[in-house]
Scaffold this active site. Structure first.
Site, PDB file in Angstrom:
ATOM      1  N   ASP A 274      49.625  43.279 -30.204  1.00 13.27           N
ATOM      2  CA  ASP A 274      48.645  42.800 -29.227  1.00 13.27           C
ATOM      3  C   ASP A 274      47.218  43.113 -29.674  1.00 13.27           C
ATOM      4  O   ASP A 274      46.301  42.314 -29.454  1.00 13.27           O
ATOM      5  CB  ASP A 274      48.923  43.411 -27.855  1.00 13.27           C
TER       6      ASP A 274
ATOM      7  N   HIS B 219      53.869  45.108 -22.953  1.00 16.83           N
ATOM      8  CA  HIS B 219      53.915  44.092 -24.003  1.00 16.83           C
ATOM      9  C   HIS B 219      54.566  42.801 -23.513  1.00 16.83           C
ATOM     10  O   HIS B 219      55.350  42.184 -24.203  1.00 16.83           O
ATOM     11  CB  HIS B 219      54.656  44.638 -25.231  1.00 16.83           C
TER      12      HIS B 219
END
Length: 171
Positions: free
Chosen positions: A7, A34
């Site tokens: 990310d 996530h």
């Protein structure tokens, strides 16, 4: 441990493209989890310090949260973001090795057991050292916009954590 690095890599890429910066000079901390809205890029903490309009904040935050889906859709369901996953894994492995070798001030955003929130697991910056993950850092100062997203992500992440713990504890 290193899934949040993916990310971060995506955030760094999108911010550098949007602002005309060298991706190698950009660092965007990512906190939370996530999956979808549990991914919270802290654009207010972007290095180098960068200004965003309200429209840019919304567009970039949502794009970062949905980046995995964006790649799958671009590949028409025939694959996923394997190259960016490999790069993120290499970056995290290098950071771990640097920390384990005693290099000072090695930090990566990582999804780990944490007391930063009321949740048992949460991604924030983590200091890596000879003993592995040596310090879990707080979220730090965030904007009201980010606080709003943080409030939205907590119940979603809690449900995901609870489901994972239940699965892990099955006979």
């Amino acid at each position: 441990f290193g899934v949040t690095t993916l990310d971060v890599v995506r955030s760094n890429t999108f911010i550098s493209e949007a602002k005309g910066l060298d991706v190698n000079d950009v660092d965007v901390p990512v906190v939370g989890g996530h999956a979808g809205i549990t991914i919270l890029p802290l654009l207010s903490q972007t290095y180098p310090s960068t200004k965003f309009t309200a429209e840019e904040l919304d567009a970039l935050t949502v794009r970062i949260q949905n980046a995995g889906t964006e790649v799958v859709e671009a590949k028409a369901g025939t694959g996923s973001a394997t190259l960016s996953m490999a790069y993120a894994a290499a970056r995290m492995a290098e950071a771990c090795l640097r920390g384990l070798s005693g290099e000072a001030e090695v930090y990566e955003c990582s999804y780990v057991a944490s007391s930063v929130t009321d949740l048992p697991y949460f991604a924030t910056k983590v200091k890596l050292g000879p003993n592995g993950a040596e310090e879990v850092l707080p979220v730090g100062d965030i904007t009201d916009y980010e606080k709003g997203w943080l409030e939205k992500l907590i119940p979603e992440l809690k449900a995901s954590i609870d489901k994972g713990i239940e699965f892990a504890n099955k006979d």
